[in-house]
Design an enzyme around this catalytic site. Sequence first.
Site, PDB file in Angstrom:
ATOM      1  N   ALA A 276       0.841  -1.201   0.000  1.00  0.00           N
ATOM      2  CA  ALA A 276       0.000   0.000   0.000  1.00  0.00           C
ATOM      3  C   ALA A 276       0.872   1.245   0.000  1.00  0.00           C
ATOM      4  O   ALA A 276       2.001   1.231   0.493  1.00  0.00           O
ATOM      5  CB  ALA A 276      -0.918   0.008   1.223  1.00  0.00           C
ATOM      6  N   ASP A 277       0.319   2.303  -0.568  1.00  0.00           N
ATOM      7  CA  ASP A 277       0.985   3.595  -0.540  1.00  0.00           C
ATOM      8  C   ASP A 277      -0.082   4.677  -0.509  1.00  0.00           C
ATOM      9  O   ASP A 277      -1.059   4.609  -1.257  1.00  0.00           O
ATOM     10  CB  ASP A 277       1.878   3.784  -1.772  1.00  0.00           C
ATOM     11  N   THR A 278       0.092   5.639   0.377  1.00  0.00           N
ATOM     12  CA  THR A 278      -0.878   6.718   0.533  1.00  0.00           C
ATOM     13  C   THR A 278      -0.236   8.038   0.145  1.00  0.00           C
ATOM     14  O   THR A 278       0.884   8.336   0.595  1.00  0.00           O
ATOM     15  CB  THR A 278      -1.385   6.795   1.989  1.00  0.00           C
TER      16      THR A 278
ATOM     17  N   GLY B  26      -3.166   3.569  -2.784  1.00  0.00           N
ATOM     18  CA  GLY B  26      -3.076   2.492  -3.754  1.00  0.00           C
ATOM     19  C   GLY B  26      -2.846   1.201  -2.999  1.00  0.00           C
ATOM     20  O   GLY B  26      -2.074   1.163  -2.033  1.00  0.00           O
TER      21      GLY B  26
END
Length: 190
Positions: free
Chosen positions: A66-68, A103
């Site tokens: 995940a990436d924010t 994501g």
Amino acid sequence: MEIILASASPRRRELLEKYHIPFQIFVPDVNELDSGIDFRSVALSNAERKADAASERFPEALVIGADTVIELDHAILGKPADRKNAEEMLLRMSGRAHNVVTGVAMICRIEKIRICFADVSRVFFRKIDPSIIHRYMELVNVMDKAGAYAAQEHGSLIIDRIEGSVDNVIGLPVERIVETLHLNNLLPDA
């Protein structure tokens, strides 16, 4: 199937634990993108990079990467370079709305599973002045946070409202992950 969270984020760990999902943590060494034309693409690409790297080591596990990122005025706000930069970011968001996109990539090499999506929440900041910003920065370590804030840490000082998933703003849209895992028969029913 074993689940691996490809993230060092304590917030993501806490969110998965809250939903009683059993998992292990592995933090891959990847180069993340920090800019791009489309903030959704940046978040998704970084999530896939993390999940792909971890799935090389754990090919039989389901890896969650995940990436924010925070988008304001068609630009990505990353982690502040210093306290002055943090103040500038918070002042820039004062009285305005911005997008928070996470994501997510769920990959299992052996089973040929690759599920990717982006979840977007809209955060509306209160009108804040420098005194509120300084108070907030006394209470929260803003230096390790994209956009120099954390909704779960004294967010009521600066946030008026959130449209969409609060968990997404914190760093992981767990409800959508759980729903996706159930729909794909990757998580037993509770």
